[in-house]
Write a protein that holds these residues in place. Sequence first.
Motif, PDB file in Angstrom:
ATOM      1  N   GLY A 233       0.799  -1.211   0.000  1.00  0.00           N
ATOM      2  CA  GLY A 233       0.000   0.000   0.000  1.00  0.00           C
ATOM      3  C   GLY A 233       0.833   1.263   0.000  1.00  0.00           C
ATOM      4  N   ASN A 234       2.149   1.132   0.172  1.00  0.00           N
ATOM      5  CA  ASN A 234       3.019   2.314   0.267  1.00  0.00           C
ATOM      6  C   ASN A 234       2.785   3.263  -0.898  1.00  0.00           C
ATOM      7  N   LEU A 235       2.704   4.550  -0.603  1.00  0.00           N
ATOM      8  CA  LEU A 235       2.497   5.537  -1.659  1.00  0.00           C
ATOM      9  C   LEU A 235       3.631   5.495  -2.676  1.00  0.00           C
ATOM     10  N   ALA A 236       4.849   5.221  -2.199  1.00  0.00           N
ATOM     11  CA  ALA A 236       5.994   5.140  -3.099  1.00  0.00           C
ATOM     12  C   ALA A 236       5.894   3.939  -4.029  1.00  0.00           C
ATOM     13  N   ALA A 237       5.058   2.958  -3.673  1.00  0.00           N
ATOM     14  CA  ALA A 237       4.868   1.764  -4.506  1.00  0.00           C
ATOM     15  C   ALA A 237       3.570   1.830  -5.300  1.00  0.00           C
ATOM     16  N   GLY A 238       2.968   3.020  -5.371  1.00  0.00           N
ATOM     17  CA  GLY A 238       1.771   3.190  -6.180  1.00  0.00           C
ATOM     18  C   GLY A 238       0.465   3.067  -5.427  1.00  0.00           C
ATOM     19  N   GLY A 239       0.520   2.973  -4.100  1.00  0.00           N
ATOM     20  CA  GLY A 239      -0.703   2.880  -3.313  1.00  0.00           C
ATOM     21  C   GLY A 239      -1.512   4.170  -3.374  1.00  0.00           C
ATOM     22  N   LYS A 240      -2.815   4.049  -3.178  1.00  0.00           N
ATOM     23  CA  LYS A 240      -3.700   5.209  -3.170  1.00  0.00           C
ATOM     24  C   LYS A 240      -3.959   5.636  -1.732  1.00  0.00           C
ATOM     25  N   GLY A 241      -3.739   6.911  -1.437  1.00  0.00           N
ATOM     26  CA  GLY A 241      -3.924   7.398  -0.077  1.00  0.00           C
ATOM     27  C   GLY A 241      -5.323   7.933   0.151  1.00  0.00           C
ATOM     28  N   VAL A 242      -6.049   7.320   1.081  1.00  0.00           N
ATOM     29  CA  VAL A 242      -7.412   7.739   1.409  1.00  0.00           C
ATOM     30  C   VAL A 242      -7.485   8.015   2.906  1.00  0.00           C
ATOM     31  N   ALA A 243      -7.753   9.259   3.272  1.00  0.00           N
ATOM     32  CA  ALA A 243      -7.848   9.622   4.684  1.00  0.00           C
ATOM     33  C   ALA A 243      -9.202   9.206   5.235  1.00  0.00           C
ATOM     34  N   MET A 244      -9.212   8.735   6.474  1.00  0.00           N
ATOM     35  CA  MET A 244     -10.449   8.287   7.106  1.00  0.00           C
ATOM     36  C   MET A 244     -10.309   8.357   8.622  1.00  0.00           C
ATOM     37  N   PRO A 245     -11.443   8.499   9.332  1.00  0.00           N
ATOM     38  CA  PRO A 245     -11.376   8.523  10.797  1.00  0.00           C
ATOM     39  C   PRO A 245     -10.854   7.196  11.338  1.00  0.00           C
ATOM     40  N   LEU A 246     -10.167   7.265  12.470  1.00  0.00           N
ATOM     41  CA  LEU A 246      -9.721   6.040  13.117  1.00  0.00           C
ATOM     42  C   LEU A 246     -10.923   5.256  13.639  1.00  0.00           C
ATOM     43  N   THR A 247     -10.848   3.936  13.536  1.00  0.00           N
ATOM     44  CA  THR A 247     -11.862   3.095  14.161  1.00  0.00           C
ATOM     45  C   THR A 247     -11.645   3.104  15.670  1.00  0.00           C
ATOM     46  N   ASP A 248     -12.611   2.613  16.400  1.00  0.00           N
ATOM     47  CA  ASP A 248     -12.474   2.557  17.857  1.00  0.00           C
ATOM     48  C   ASP A 248     -11.265   1.728  18.253  1.00  0.00           C
ATOM     49  N   ASN A 249     -11.046   0.605  17.565  1.00  0.00           N
ATOM     50  CA  ASN A 249      -9.918  -0.257  17.900  1.00  0.00           C
ATOM     51  C   ASN A 249      -8.593   0.409  17.570  1.00  0.00           C
ATOM     52  N   GLU A 250      -8.532   1.081  16.419  1.00  0.00           N
ATOM     53  CA  GLU A 250      -7.302   1.784  16.051  1.00  0.00           C
ATOM     54  C   GLU A 250      -6.992   2.898  17.041  1.00  0.00           C
ATOM     55  N   MET A 251      -8.011   3.620  17.462  1.00  0.00           N
ATOM     56  CA  MET A 251      -7.799   4.679  18.445  1.00  0.00           C
ATOM     57  C   MET A 251      -7.329   4.094  19.775  1.00  0.00           C
ATOM     58  N   LYS A 252      -7.855   2.941  20.141  1.00  0.00           N
ATOM     59  CA  LYS A 252      -7.454   2.301  21.394  1.00  0.00           C
ATOM     60  C   LYS A 252      -5.978   1.929  21.357  1.00  0.00           C
ATOM     61  N   VAL A 253      -5.546   1.329  20.240  1.00  0.00           N
ATOM     62  CA  VAL A 253      -4.145   0.938  20.102  1.00  0.00           C
ATOM     63  C   VAL A 253      -3.250   2.174  20.099  1.00  0.00           C
ATOM     64  N   ALA A 254      -3.608   3.177  19.301  1.00  0.00           N
ATOM     65  CA  ALA A 254      -2.787   4.384  19.183  1.00  0.00           C
ATOM     66  C   ALA A 254      -2.721   5.137  20.506  1.00  0.00           C
ATOM     67  N   SER A 255      -3.844   5.208  21.225  1.00  0.00           N
ATOM     68  CA  SER A 255      -3.878   5.943  22.495  1.00  0.00           C
ATOM     69  C   SER A 255      -3.048   5.249  23.563  1.00  0.00           C
TER      70      SER A 255
END
Length: 313
Positions: A233-255
């Motif tokens: 998915g890396n942008l340097a490898a041609g991946g498309k970047g789509v911004a989106m809100p963090l899920t509850d689980n992602e926020m839990k891990v990041a926090s």
Amino acid sequence: MNLLFIADPLESFKIHKDSTLAMMRVAQEAGHQLWFCESRNVLWRDNLVSADCQSLVIKPSSTSWFELGGLESSALKDFSAVLMRTDPPFDIEYLNTTWLLSAAVRQGARVFNNPSAIRDHSEKLSITEFPELIPPTLVTRELSAIEAFHQEHQDIVIKPLDGMGGMGIFRVGPDGLNLASIVETLGENGARTLMTQRFLPEIKQGDKRVLLIGGEVVPFALARIPQGSEIRGNLAAGGKGVAMPLTDNEMKVASRLAPLLNERGLFLVGLDLIGGYVTEINVTSPTCFVEITEQTGFDVARFWLTALEKTLV
């Protein structure tokens, strides 16, 4: 404040999406004085760590977008903050720069990220501190160990520890096609250590970059979504970047990780998540500021500057 940015040559910046440039712009707009040098310009001289640097003005033009002043020598401790923004790879010269920056910290310099913290956190291997948050992972030089890991998980990804931008990442499916050849080539016949992980099909929804700044979590991630037959998915490898809100689980891990890493001197971190699993903890020069800002309206660079100003008070 006087802010010194240690970065790659300004001419190499991708000005439409460069996170370092976004930092520079917002700092200048806030009235701070910008200074610039490359890592080669950091030196030990007269018992001080200094930089042969130039004042920097960001201009609105998209062609001639910067103006540099004359060369000056200044001790790093005399800047309000030193921002280390040289892109990977983390090679011996990057390491040498961090040792010089550590000497500057001992002399009173404020360096972000802290150079000793950067050295202590391999962007790939640091995930092993949090085994409950990562996918099944093997780190080894041995082909036999990787073959056994493949037998157990069937579908795996193999990557070098010093890769960046998706370079050198291979997927090996249940047929095991070319497994030995890939390992021998990537690992240089056992000379280099490799990381192997169970393939995560959630990569189709994106390899999500989550930014941690000053112990806080940016509430939007950039999902870097593979295109076509790619698994990267890396942008340097041609991946498309789509911004989106963090899920509850992602926020839990990041926090959970944000305050811990910030306490260690990692002020800016790019956490990579696939399917809720932590796959990398990027600490050298995290990016994606511009893409998230443009797609969501959440000004990441301003969030970064506010956190930096608060830290420096």
